[in-house]
Design a protein around this motif. Structure first.
Motif, short mmCIF file in Angstrom:
data_model
loop_
_atom_site.label_atom_id
_atom_site.label_comp_id
_atom_site.label_asym_id
_atom_site.label_seq_id
_atom_site.Cartn_x
_atom_site.Cartn_y
_atom_site.Cartn_z
N MET A 1 0.85 -1.19 0.00
CA MET A 1 0.00 0.00 0.00
C MET A 1 0.89 1.25 0.00
N THR A 2 0.51 2.24 -0.79
CA THR A 2 1.27 3.47 -0.81
C THR A 2 0.47 4.57 -0.13
N ILE A 57 8.45 -7.16 17.99
CA ILE A 57 9.57 -6.79 17.12
C ILE A 57 9.58 -7.78 15.96
N ASN A 58 8.93 -7.37 14.87
CA ASN A 58 8.69 -8.29 13.75
C ASN A 58 9.89 -8.32 12.78
N LYS A 59 9.87 -9.28 11.90
CA LYS A 59 10.94 -9.48 10.91
C LYS A 59 12.28 -9.72 11.61
N ALA A 60 12.20 -10.40 12.76
CA ALA A 60 13.41 -10.66 13.53
C ALA A 60 14.40 -11.50 12.72
N ASP A 61 13.89 -12.24 11.75
CA ASP A 61 14.78 -13.05 10.90
C ASP A 61 15.70 -12.18 10.05
N MET A 62 15.34 -10.91 9.84
CA MET A 62 16.15 -10.04 8.99
C MET A 62 17.13 -9.18 9.78
N ALA A 63 17.05 -9.26 11.12
CA ALA A 63 17.86 -8.37 11.96
C ALA A 63 18.93 -9.15 12.71
N ALA A 84 10.38 -10.73 20.29
CA ALA A 84 10.85 -10.81 18.91
C ALA A 84 10.04 -11.88 18.17
N ILE A 85 9.54 -11.52 16.99
CA ILE A 85 8.74 -12.49 16.23
C ILE A 85 9.11 -12.48 14.74
N ASN A 86 8.69 -13.52 14.06
CA ASN A 86 8.80 -13.59 12.60
C ASN A 86 7.41 -14.00 12.09
N SER A 87 6.66 -13.01 11.64
CA SER A 87 5.28 -13.28 11.21
C SER A 87 5.23 -14.11 9.95
N ASP A 88 6.28 -14.00 9.16
CA ASP A 88 6.33 -14.72 7.90
C ASP A 88 6.32 -16.22 8.15
N LYS A 89 7.13 -16.65 9.10
CA LYS A 89 7.22 -18.09 9.40
C LYS A 89 6.38 -18.48 10.62
N GLY A 127 0.82 -0.18 13.62
CA GLY A 127 2.20 -0.09 13.13
C GLY A 127 2.26 0.71 11.84
N ILE A 128 3.47 1.06 11.45
CA ILE A 128 3.67 1.84 10.23
C ILE A 128 3.46 0.94 9.00
N PRO A 129 3.33 1.53 7.80
CA PRO A 129 3.14 0.70 6.61
C PRO A 129 4.26 -0.32 6.42
N ASN A 130 3.87 -1.48 5.93
CA ASN A 130 4.80 -2.53 5.52
C ASN A 130 5.55 -3.23 6.66
N VAL A 131 5.14 -2.96 7.88
CA VAL A 131 5.86 -3.56 9.01
C VAL A 131 5.43 -5.02 9.23
N GLY A 132 4.34 -5.42 8.56
CA GLY A 132 3.93 -6.83 8.64
C GLY A 132 2.61 -7.05 9.37
N LYS A 133 1.77 -6.02 9.44
CA LYS A 133 0.52 -6.12 10.20
C LYS A 133 -0.40 -7.21 9.64
N SER A 134 -0.62 -7.17 8.31
CA SER A 134 -1.53 -8.16 7.71
C SER A 134 -0.95 -9.56 7.80
N1 LIG Z 1 11.22 -11.82 6.37
C1 LIG Z 1 10.05 -11.44 6.90
N2 LIG Z 1 9.16 -10.82 6.12
C2 LIG Z 1 7.99 -10.43 6.69
C3 LIG Z 1 7.68 -10.66 8.05
N3 LIG Z 1 6.46 -10.14 8.31
C4 LIG Z 1 6.02 -9.61 7.16
N4 LIG Z 1 6.93 -9.78 6.17
C5 LIG Z 1 6.84 -9.29 4.78
O1 LIG Z 1 6.74 -7.87 4.82
C6 LIG Z 1 5.95 -7.39 3.75
C7 LIG Z 1 4.86 -6.46 4.27
O2 LIG Z 1 3.95 -7.20 5.05
P1 LIG Z 1 2.42 -6.76 5.24
O3 LIG Z 1 1.81 -7.76 6.18
O4 LIG Z 1 1.77 -6.52 3.94
O5 LIG Z 1 2.63 -5.37 5.99
P2 LIG Z 1 1.51 -4.35 6.51
O6 LIG Z 1 2.03 -3.74 7.75
O7 LIG Z 1 0.18 -5.01 6.60
O8 LIG Z 1 1.55 -3.29 5.33
P3 LIG Z 1 0.50 -2.11 4.93
O9 LIG Z 1 -0.73 -2.79 4.41
O10 LIG Z 1 1.27 -1.34 3.90
O11 LIG Z 1 0.25 -1.27 6.13
C8 LIG Z 1 5.41 -8.63 3.05
O12 LIG Z 1 6.21 -8.88 1.91
C9 LIG Z 1 5.57 -9.74 4.08
O13 LIG Z 1 5.73 -11.00 3.49
C10 LIG Z 1 8.68 -11.33 8.86
O14 LIG Z 1 8.54 -11.54 10.07
N5 LIG Z 1 9.83 -11.68 8.21
#
Ligand SMILES: Nc1nc2c(ncn2[C@@H]2O[C@H](COP(=O)(O)OP(=O)(O)OP(=O)(O)O)[C@@H](O)[C@H]2O)c(=O)[nH]1
Length: 291
Positions: A1-2, A57-63, A84-89, A127-134
């Motif tokens: 989302m922009t 603290i999301n995306k912990a796998d990248m930090a 610390a979490i990794n929402s992706d996995k 959270g801010i955009p793209n931080v991994g909320k969805s």
């Molecule tokens: N490596 C990694 N990627 C993640 C993690 N959580 C989310 N992502 C990636 O981050 C990107 C953004 O995730 P979204 O869930 O769309 O983020 P959002 O906060 O809902 O974004 P907006 O809708 O813009 O507000 C996606 O490509 C996800 O796959 C994580 O814990 N680790």
């Protein structure tokens, strides 16, 4: 989302979060592990007021894991629990409910002593955009609800999503704006994909990344681009990388824009390994006066 953050938009975002505050017991404040401070909304304390909160603290796998642990200690010293979490996995998510109940223990004990039956905890993600909320919402509910429930133009009542028997989440997370004023924060947001590239000059973002890597991770920089010694001169460094990566224009001239693109993409794709950019913000006066 922009999203373009105009003052009106900020006011609206703030209002939306404030309105929903009264519906929930706890806020899950999502931050990016690579930039646990730069990815926070500058007014978050004021916005959520006294509401209990857990920082995820999301995306912990990248930090950098060592840094992430230090950030957890930092937040906890300020009296805010953090995980610390990794929402992706889905890593680390099991602890959310347990820690939430610890945070809410007093309230729940009070309810129990007044004879109120325990109910599911109600929570909202902000959270801010793209931080991994969805991604987090989808992970927690293990279905693809968050995105589909969010079609524009569809009027809908507030929806709760069940997370097990003991927790309910608001289906729409609160989107808050990051700090824009500090250029350093801006570069970090750009490098982690939180703001659009067009907001800053790509060569500037790449330069920032190179300087950062040179200072904190010189070996990773050298090995990624097979450079023996990092040249002092920035143009030479760009040229060395551009040459390695075939970013050339006609006549063998280095394409600086393309080179910048490669560098920024490499950072975002974790090609330098897990990195934490917020290494040096702990003592910033602006931050401490904010907390
Ligand atoms: N490596 C990694 N990627 C993640 C993690 N959580 C989310 N992502 C990636 O981050 C990107 C953004 O995730 P979204 O869930 O769309 O983020 P959002 O906060 O809902 O974004 P907006 O809708 O813009 O507000 C996606 O490509 C996800 O796959 C994580 O814990 N680790």
């Amino acid at each position: 989302m922009t999203i373009q953050w105009f003052p009106g938009h900020m006011a609206k975002a703030r209002r939306q979060v404030t309105e929903k505050l009264k519906l929930v017991d706890i806020i899950f404040e999502l931050v990016d592990a690579r930039i646990p401070i730069s990815s926070r909304n500058p007014m978050i304390d004021e916005i959520i007021n006294q509401k209990p909160r857990l920082i995820l603290i999301n995306k912990a796998d990248m930090a950098d894991p060592v840094q992430t642990n230090q950030w957890i200690t930092y937040f906890e010293q300020k009296g805010i629990r953090a995980l610390a979490i990794n929402s992706d996995k889905g890593t680390g998510l099991q602890a959310i409910h347990k820690v939430t109940m610890e945070i809410l223990k007093e309230k729940w004990d009070r309810m129990e002593s007044r004879g109120i039956r325990p109910r599911a905890v109600r929570a909202m993600i902000v959270g801010i955009p793209n931080v991994g909320k969805s991604t987090l919402i989808n992970r927690l509910v293990k279905k693809n609800i968050a995105q589909t429930g969010n079609r524009p133009g569809v009027t809908k009542a507030q929806q709760w999503i069940k997370v097990g028997k003991e927790m309910e989440l608001l289906d729409t997370p609160g989107i808050l704006w990051p700090k824009f004023e500090d250029p350093e924060v801006g570069y970090r947001l750009a490098l982690t994909g939180a703001i659009k590239d067009t907001l800053l000059n790509l060569q500037d973002i790449a330069t920032y990344a190179l300087r950062f890597l040179e200072t904190y991770y010189p070996d990773r920089l050298k090995s990624r681009y097979e450079i023996e010694e990092i040249p002092d001169d920035l143009v030479q460094l760009f040229e060395a990388i551009g040459k390695r990566r075939g970013c050339l224009m006609g006549g063998g001239i280095i394409d600086f824009d393309k080179t910048a693109e490669v560098i920024v993409r490499d950072v975002r794709n974790v090609q330098f390994g897990p990195i934490t950019f917020d290494l040096d913000l702990l003592e910033r006066p602006a931050e401490s006066s904010n907390e």
